[in-house]
Scaffold this motif. Structure first.
Motif, PDB file in Angstrom:
ATOM      1  N   UNK A 137      -1.024  -0.709 -10.535  1.00 38.01           N
ATOM      2  CA  UNK A 137      -0.668  -1.845  -9.682  1.00 38.01           C
ATOM      3  C   UNK A 137      -1.864  -2.773  -9.593  1.00 38.01           C
ATOM      4  N   UNK A 138      -1.623  -4.072  -9.733  1.00 30.84           N
ATOM      5  CA  UNK A 138      -2.629  -5.097  -9.484  1.00 30.84           C
ATOM      6  C   UNK A 138      -1.943  -6.191  -8.667  1.00 30.84           C
ATOM      7  N   UNK A 139      -2.504  -6.511  -7.518  1.00 33.76           N
ATOM      8  CA  UNK A 139      -1.891  -7.592  -6.761  1.00 33.76           C
ATOM      9  C   UNK A 139      -2.192  -7.557  -5.281  1.00 33.76           C
ATOM     10  N   UNK A 140      -1.414  -8.351  -4.542  1.00 32.99           N
ATOM     11  CA  UNK A 140      -1.582  -8.522  -3.112  1.00 32.99           C
ATOM     12  C   UNK A 140      -1.141  -7.263  -2.367  1.00 32.99           C
ATOM     13  N   UNK A 141      -2.094  -6.597  -1.767  1.00 32.71           N
ATOM     14  CA  UNK A 141      -1.787  -5.413  -0.957  1.00 32.71           C
ATOM     15  C   UNK A 141      -2.810  -5.338   0.168  1.00 32.71           C
ATOM     16  N   UNK A 142      -2.692  -6.284   1.070  1.00 25.67           N
ATOM     17  CA  UNK A 142      -3.662  -6.428   2.153  1.00 25.67           C
ATOM     18  C   UNK A 142      -3.040  -5.923   3.445  1.00 25.67           C
ATOM     19  N   UNK A 149      -0.291 -11.316  10.451  1.00 24.36           N
ATOM     20  CA  UNK A 149       0.024 -12.491  11.265  1.00 24.36           C
ATOM     21  C   UNK A 149       0.358 -13.688  10.383  1.00 24.36           C
ATOM     22  N   UNK A 150      -0.389 -13.853   9.294  1.00 27.04           N
ATOM     23  CA  UNK A 150      -0.143 -14.973   8.386  1.00 27.04           C
ATOM     24  C   UNK A 150       1.258 -14.887   7.781  1.00 27.04           C
ATOM     25  N   UNK A 180       3.098  -3.181   3.918  1.00 26.83           N
ATOM     26  CA  UNK A 180       3.917  -2.142   3.284  1.00 26.83           C
ATOM     27  C   UNK A 180       3.286  -1.692   1.970  1.00 26.83           C
ATOM     28  N   UNK A 181       2.881  -2.636   1.153  1.00 15.00           N
ATOM     29  CA  UNK A 181       2.264  -2.284  -0.124  1.00 15.00           C
ATOM     30  C   UNK A 181       0.991  -1.470   0.101  1.00 15.00           C
ATOM     31  N   UNK A 182       0.177  -1.926   1.032  1.00 13.93           N
ATOM     32  CA  UNK A 182      -1.088  -1.237   1.297  1.00 13.93           C
ATOM     33  C   UNK A 182      -0.830   0.209   1.740  1.00 13.93           C
ATOM     34  N   UNK A 183       0.118   0.408   2.624  1.00 13.57           N
ATOM     35  CA  UNK A 183       0.424   1.751   3.131  1.00 13.57           C
ATOM     36  C   UNK A 183       0.921   2.669   2.011  1.00 13.57           C
ATOM     37  N   UNK A 184       1.833   2.182   1.191  1.00 15.68           N
ATOM     38  CA  UNK A 184       2.422   3.012   0.145  1.00 15.68           C
ATOM     39  C   UNK A 184       1.428   3.303  -0.975  1.00 15.68           C
ATOM     40  N   UNK A 197      -4.053   3.862 -10.610  1.00 14.35           N
ATOM     41  CA  UNK A 197      -4.962   2.851 -11.139  1.00 14.35           C
ATOM     42  C   UNK A 197      -4.618   1.524 -10.467  1.00 14.35           C
ATOM     43  N   UNK A 198      -5.141   1.337  -9.267  1.00 13.64           N
ATOM     44  CA  UNK A 198      -4.769   0.200  -8.436  1.00 13.64           C
ATOM     45  C   UNK A 198      -5.934  -0.782  -8.276  1.00 13.64           C
ATOM     46  N   UNK A 199      -5.597  -2.068  -8.330  1.00  9.48           N
ATOM     47  CA  UNK A 199      -6.557  -3.132  -8.045  1.00  9.48           C
ATOM     48  C   UNK A 199      -5.960  -3.987  -6.932  1.00  9.48           C
ATOM     49  N   UNK A 200      -6.619  -3.981  -5.781  1.00  6.69           N
ATOM     50  CA  UNK A 200      -6.104  -4.701  -4.621  1.00  6.69           C
ATOM     51  C   UNK A 200      -6.679  -6.118  -4.569  1.00  6.69           C
TER      52      UNK A 200
END
Length: 328
Positions: A137-142, A149-150, A180-184, A197-200
């Protein structure tokens, strides 16, 4: 059709107008009148069009064409989507909730340019089976409070903009994608039986001077891992799902009441792993351990073939047309 409409044009017309080719011409032609046509297509995305339609042009067009008792195809772009309550109208959209979508709704695949051709510049190859399932996974996982809030404010802004519209987009309940992405993903990272193999990142893909570098990094991550983690974005669909398919890898899709394209013709269980938020760990391990190396290689080959032969713009609409007009 002008160049200004290129980004919002009905997907089939994109190939008929801007990228005409023999495959398109041999299956679809423009009729000179409604009486000679099999279907009437509203040429641009109705979501963006209706926001500027002050003269009820779209409503009047639907009424006029409906008098000819012929099917109408419309394209509802954007994350949330839209469906017109008219039995003569077939709505094409990217996502929505399977349990709520009407029968006269067709899910569009995300039409992806081949990353092997334009970005990675190498040929497709299959990956061997490893002892552990390797998932990328590579992407937005904040998962930060600020990001939450944003996303919430953007969601509220989107719904407020729909107020007062004659044809508002479908209502979607708030889904905190980043959290959700960050938690999973963090849950998967902690599992010792899975190689992750994750890139946040804080956004989908970097821009400006880093765009080319991060785009290559994104697709290399898919290429180097047998499985790709896929979760919906703002809308209830995943672009990454189709990117993994065209690259010949196996999407692991979190089921959020999603409907996939051509679900009456494609047995999606043979192309991807669909899991719940709670079962992703055990389902991925079970899937990987019960598949032989030959079976996993076959899935990879079939996934790429599926996109190249059925989920590209022209062949997708050929299948729709064959189904809708098979008795003609």
């Amino acid at each position: 059709m002008t160049e200004d409409n290129r980004k919002i044009i009905f997907p089939l017309l994109f190939d008929m107008v801007y990228l005409p080719n023999n495959h398109t011409r041999s299956n679809f032609i423009f009729a000179d009148s409604l009486s000679e046509a099999d279907v009437a297509i509203f040429p641009v995305d109705i979501v963006s069009f209706l926001r500027k339609d002050k003269t009820n042009f779209f409503h009047n067009w639907i009424e006029k064409v409906s008098q000819n008792k012929m099917p109408i195809w419309i394209y509802a772009g954007g994350d949330f989507g839209f469906a017109l309550k008219n039995e003569n109208v077939l709505t094409f959209r990217l996502g929505g909730f399977n349990s709520k979508l009407a029968a006269n709704t067709c899910i569009l695949p995300c039409f992806i340019n081949d990353p092997y051709d334009k970005i990675l510049k190498n040929d497709f190859f299959v990956l061997p089976k490893k002892e552990k399932p390797n998932i990328g996974f590579v992407g937005n996982a904040n998962g930060s409070y600020f990001k939450f809030i944003k996303e919430l404010l953007l969601y509220i802004q989107k719904n407020v903009s729909n107020l007062g519209l004659k044809y508002p987009e479908d209502y979607h309940s708030f889904y905190p994608v980043g959290k959700k992405r960050h938690q999973l993903l963090y849950k998967i990272q902690k599992e010792k039986k899975i190689q992750s193999n994750f890139i946040f990142r804080d956004r989908y893909r970097a821009r400006n001077e880093n765009k080319e570098k991060t785009t290559i990094e994104f697709f290399k991550n898919i290429q180097d891992n047998l499985y790709t983690f896929c979760l919906r974005g703002n809308g209830n669909f995943s672009v990454r799902f189709y990117e993994a398919l065209i690259m010949g890898r196996i999407p692991v899709l979190i089921d959020t009441d999603v409907r996939l394209p051509l679900s009456d013709k494609i047995n999606w269980t043979k192309h991807c792993l669909i899991v719940s938020e709670d079962s992703i760990i055990q389902d991925l391990i079970l899937f990987h351990t019960t598949k032989t190396e030959m079976e996993l290689k076959q899935i990879q080959e079939n996934n790429r073939k599926l996109v190249l032969e059925k989920l590209n713009r022209i062949d997708y609409f050929i299948q729709i047309a064959n189904e809708k007009f098979k008795n003609k």
